[in-house]
Design a protein around this motif. Sequence first.
Motif, PDB file in Angstrom:
ATOM      1  N   UNK A 175       4.554   8.676  16.301  1.00 16.45           N
ATOM      2  CA  UNK A 175       4.306   7.267  16.629  1.00 16.45           C
ATOM      3  C   UNK A 175       4.508   6.339  15.439  1.00 16.45           C
ATOM      4  N   UNK A 176       4.640   6.922  14.237  1.00 23.46           N
ATOM      5  CA  UNK A 176       4.889   6.085  13.060  1.00 23.46           C
ATOM      6  C   UNK A 176       6.310   5.534  13.052  1.00 23.46           C
ATOM      7  N   UNK A 177       7.237   6.213  13.724  1.00 25.57           N
ATOM      8  CA  UNK A 177       8.641   5.796  13.705  1.00 25.57           C
ATOM      9  C   UNK A 177       8.837   4.427  14.358  1.00 25.57           C
ATOM     10  N   UNK A 178       8.386   4.215  15.624  1.00 21.48           N
ATOM     11  CA  UNK A 178       8.548   2.868  16.198  1.00 21.48           C
ATOM     12  C   UNK A 178       7.772   1.801  15.443  1.00 21.48           C
ATOM     13  N   UNK A 181       9.945   0.864  12.511  1.00 17.76           N
ATOM     14  CA  UNK A 181      11.097   0.080  12.975  1.00 17.76           C
ATOM     15  C   UNK A 181      10.688  -1.369  13.205  1.00 17.76           C
ATOM     16  N   UNK A 182       9.537  -1.557  13.868  1.00 15.83           N
ATOM     17  CA  UNK A 182       9.065  -2.915  14.138  1.00 15.83           C
ATOM     18  C   UNK A 182       8.680  -3.631  12.850  1.00 15.83           C
ATOM     19  N   UNK A 183       8.066  -2.910  11.936  1.00  9.95           N
ATOM     20  CA  UNK A 183       7.636  -3.505  10.670  1.00  9.95           C
ATOM     21  C   UNK A 183       8.830  -3.988   9.843  1.00  9.95           C
ATOM     22  N   UNK A 184       9.948  -3.280   9.926  1.00  7.89           N
ATOM     23  CA  UNK A 184      11.128  -3.623   9.135  1.00  7.89           C
ATOM     24  C   UNK A 184      12.007  -4.682   9.802  1.00  7.89           C
ATOM     25  N   UNK A 185      11.988  -4.751  11.124  1.00  6.73           N
ATOM     26  CA  UNK A 185      12.903  -5.657  11.832  1.00  6.73           C
ATOM     27  C   UNK A 185      12.256  -6.961  12.284  1.00  6.73           C
ATOM     28  N   UNK A 186      10.984  -6.927  12.636  1.00  8.75           N
ATOM     29  CA  UNK A 186      10.344  -8.101  13.220  1.00  8.75           C
ATOM     30  C   UNK A 186      10.300  -9.321  12.292  1.00  8.75           C
ATOM     31  N   UNK A 187      10.166  -9.165  10.966  1.00  2.00           N
ATOM     32  CA  UNK A 187      10.163 -10.362  10.099  1.00  2.00           C
ATOM     33  C   UNK A 187      11.426 -11.209  10.213  1.00  2.00           C
ATOM     34  N   UNK A 188      12.522 -10.656  10.691  1.00  2.00           N
ATOM     35  CA  UNK A 188      13.766 -11.409  10.813  1.00  2.00           C
ATOM     36  C   UNK A 188      13.859 -12.191  12.124  1.00  2.00           C
ATOM     37  N   UNK A 189      12.876 -12.018  13.013  1.00  2.00           N
ATOM     38  CA  UNK A 189      12.883 -12.709  14.295  1.00  2.00           C
ATOM     39  C   UNK A 189      12.108 -14.021  14.189  1.00  2.00           C
ATOM     40  N   UNK A 190      12.432 -15.013  15.019  1.00  2.00           N
ATOM     41  CA  UNK A 190      11.704 -16.286  14.984  1.00  2.00           C
ATOM     42  C   UNK A 190      10.325 -16.151  15.616  1.00  2.00           C
ATOM     43  N   UNK A 191       9.469 -17.111  15.329  1.00  2.00           N
ATOM     44  CA  UNK A 191       8.170 -17.128  15.976  1.00  2.00           C
ATOM     45  C   UNK A 191       8.287 -17.780  17.343  1.00  2.00           C
ATOM     46  N   UNK A 192       7.253 -17.656  18.129  1.00  2.00           N
ATOM     47  CA  UNK A 192       7.266 -18.188  19.489  1.00  2.00           C
ATOM     48  C   UNK A 192       7.323 -19.714  19.482  1.00  2.00           C
TER      49      UNK A 192
END
Length: 207
Positions: A175-178, A181-192
């Motif tokens: 469960x650490x893998x997803x 992945x989220x920890x590394x990719x989500x900062x590049x996404x915009x906020x709501x």
Amino acid sequence: GITGAFHYGLQISIINSPAEYIKSFIHETWLKRYGSSPSAQVITLMWSFIVSIYSIGGLLGSSSAGYLSVRFGRKKAMLFANIPALLGAALLGLSRLCGSFEMIIAGRLFSGMCGGLALNIHIMYAGECAPRKSRGLIAITASTSIAAGKFVGFALGLREVLGVEALWPILLTANAVPALVQLLTLPFFPDSPRYLLIDKKDKEGCI
């Protein structure tokens, strides 16, 4: 958010594969610690704690999802959900090395908190960010990701993969893998946009 839903599905299914190995681990640990074999009722009770504590963690995570999503924003709240996921994975992975089945219980609790947080905030974040024409398609990503997580969990639990006695701690840390992945990719996404406009009063950021 998709990785959070995937994590939830993974955790639901993955605990079933090493059940007998974990029960054997509880028996061995109890024998070394107290010098006597535990009864079948004690092993069943500890296993029941391991299985059910995930739901308690999910309840705690779901209960705090609303506050965290408003206080920190949807994106930051989902990033925060990775902390209990990684902490839970560490506890689960090190439980055998440390000779503590209590670490499995604590790890499942933290994993449940991540699942409760991620699922609720994912639906808010995805629905608020999605274009109007794609909103229905984006909304079902939670259920499809849960199904994919269950499939991967059952696949990893096969004896030909990680479902053997020597590898069950590694299986539980999958469960650490997803989460990573989220920890590394989500900062590049915009906020709501909704959060920026209504909660932060940032009209320019919302646009």
